[in-house]
Design a protein around this motif. Structure first.
Motif, PDB file in Angstrom:
ATOM      1  N   PRO A 138       7.821  19.709  -4.519  1.00 16.78           N
ATOM      2  CA  PRO A 138       6.986  20.683  -5.257  1.00 16.78           C
ATOM      3  C   PRO A 138       5.504  20.577  -4.918  1.00 16.78           C
ATOM      4  N   ASN A 139       5.052  19.381  -4.555  1.00 19.85           N
ATOM      5  CA  ASN A 139       3.638  19.182  -4.249  1.00 19.85           C
ATOM      6  C   ASN A 139       3.354  19.084  -2.761  1.00 19.85           C
ATOM      7  N   GLN A 140       4.355  19.409  -1.940  1.00 21.16           N
ATOM      8  CA  GLN A 140       4.189  19.441  -0.475  1.00 21.16           C
ATOM      9  C   GLN A 140       3.563  18.130   0.020  1.00 21.16           C
ATOM     10  N   THR A 141       4.062  17.033  -0.496  1.00 19.34           N
ATOM     11  CA  THR A 141       3.488  15.729  -0.181  1.00 19.34           C
ATOM     12  C   THR A 141       4.569  14.777   0.295  1.00 19.34           C
ATOM     13  N   VAL A 142       4.225  13.996   1.298  1.00 17.32           N
ATOM     14  CA  VAL A 142       5.100  12.925   1.766  1.00 17.32           C
ATOM     15  C   VAL A 142       4.345  11.610   1.623  1.00 17.32           C
ATOM     16  N   PHE A 143       5.055  10.598   1.155  1.00 16.25           N
ATOM     17  CA  PHE A 143       4.467   9.280   0.935  1.00 16.25           C
ATOM     18  C   PHE A 143       5.077   8.263   1.889  1.00 16.25           C
ATOM     19  N   LEU A 144       4.322   7.205   2.133  1.00 11.30           N
ATOM     20  CA  LEU A 144       4.872   6.043   2.814  1.00 11.30           C
ATOM     21  C   LEU A 144       4.536   4.823   1.952  1.00 11.30           C
ATOM     22  N   GLN A 145       5.550   4.299   1.286  1.00  5.13           N
ATOM     23  CA  GLN A 145       5.394   3.090   0.491  1.00  5.13           C
ATOM     24  C   GLN A 145       5.614   1.889   1.407  1.00  5.13           C
ATOM     25  N   MET A 146       4.596   1.046   1.509  1.00  5.07           N
ATOM     26  CA  MET A 146       4.652  -0.096   2.423  1.00  5.07           C
ATOM     27  C   MET A 146       4.591  -1.387   1.625  1.00  5.07           C
ATOM     28  N   ASN A 147       5.660  -2.141   1.673  1.00  2.00           N
ATOM     29  CA  ASN A 147       5.740  -3.417   0.965  1.00  2.00           C
ATOM     30  C   ASN A 147       5.801  -4.568   1.961  1.00  2.00           C
ATOM     31  N   ASP A 148       5.477  -5.768   1.469  1.00  2.00           N
ATOM     32  CA  ASP A 148       5.508  -6.963   2.316  1.00  2.00           C
ATOM     33  C   ASP A 148       4.751  -6.720   3.623  1.00  2.00           C
ATOM     34  N   LEU A 149       3.536  -6.225   3.506  1.00  2.00           N
ATOM     35  CA  LEU A 149       2.739  -5.915   4.688  1.00  2.00           C
ATOM     36  C   LEU A 149       2.443  -7.172   5.493  1.00  2.00           C
TER      37      LEU A 149
ATOM     38  N   LEU B 101       0.858  -1.186   0.000  1.00  2.00           N
ATOM     39  CA  LEU B 101       0.000   0.000   0.000  1.00  2.00           C
ATOM     40  C   LEU B 101       0.885   1.224   0.000  1.00  2.00           C
ATOM     41  N   ARG B 102       0.345   2.334  -0.511  1.00  2.00           N
ATOM     42  CA  ARG B 102       1.077   3.593  -0.500  1.00  2.00           C
ATOM     43  C   ARG B 102       0.187   4.649   0.121  1.00  2.00           C
ATOM     44  N   LEU B 103       0.675   5.253   1.182  1.00  2.00           N
ATOM     45  CA  LEU B 103      -0.032   6.334   1.844  1.00  2.00           C
ATOM     46  C   LEU B 103       0.526   7.674   1.374  1.00  2.00           C
ATOM     47  N   SER B 104      -0.337   8.669   1.307  1.00  2.00           N
ATOM     48  CA  SER B 104       0.121  10.015   0.985  1.00  2.00           C
ATOM     49  C   SER B 104      -0.392  11.003   2.016  1.00  2.00           C
ATOM     50  N   CYS B 105       0.321  12.079   2.148  1.00  2.00           N
ATOM     51  CA  CYS B 105      -0.017  13.144   3.104  1.00  2.00           C
ATOM     52  C   CYS B 105       0.384  14.451   2.435  1.00  2.00           C
ATOM     53  N   THR B 106      -0.611  15.287   2.121  1.00  2.00           N
ATOM     54  CA  THR B 106      -0.364  16.546   1.424  1.00  2.00           C
ATOM     55  C   THR B 106      -0.689  17.715   2.335  1.00  2.00           C
TER      56      THR B 106
END
Length: 121
Positions: A74-85, A17-22
């Motif tokens: 540039p988009n003021q966004t941080v992601f959390l890429q979560m693999n092998d959950l 899953l990939r979470l985003s926070c803008t």
């Protein structure tokens, strides 16, 4: 600052899953963006952090090698890429800002609303 989070959901063990926070405004270069998570009945715990100025990253041992924190300045966004959950990764995931790298929730100066992550075994 206010944040909009997205990307949570239900995933099978071993999935991703990939979470985003803008941010609604500008994330200051002096800030450090964090991800925390909280499972039912447990304390909120540190997951990952990234320095906005340099991109240097920090991880909790339990997610190292599986999760990646990424910034999109540039988009003021941080992601959390979560693999092998794994089922133990389930919980509410929050983005948060601080002026330094911190692993304690009380050190954060602003929080996102949270995104639910559910992992089925």
């Amino acid at each position: 600052a206010q944040y909009v989070q997205s990307g949570g959901g239900l995933e099978q063990a071993g999935g991703s899953l990939r979470l985003s926070c803008t941010a609604s405004g500008r994330i200051f270069s002096s800030h450090v963006m964090h991800w925390f998570r909280q499972a039912p009945g447990k304390e909120r715990e540190f997951v990952a952090a990234i320095r906005w100025s340099t991109g240097r990253t920090y991880y909790a041992d339990v997610v190292k090698g599986r999760f990646t924190i990424i910034k999109d300045s540039p988009n003021q966004t941080v992601f959390l890429q979560m693999n092998d959950l794994q089922p133990d990764d389930a919980g509410l995931y929050y983005c948060a800002a601080a002026t330094s790298v911190e692993t304690t929730p009380r050190a954060m100066i602003s929080w996102g609303p949270g995104s639910q992550v559910t992992v089925s075994s």
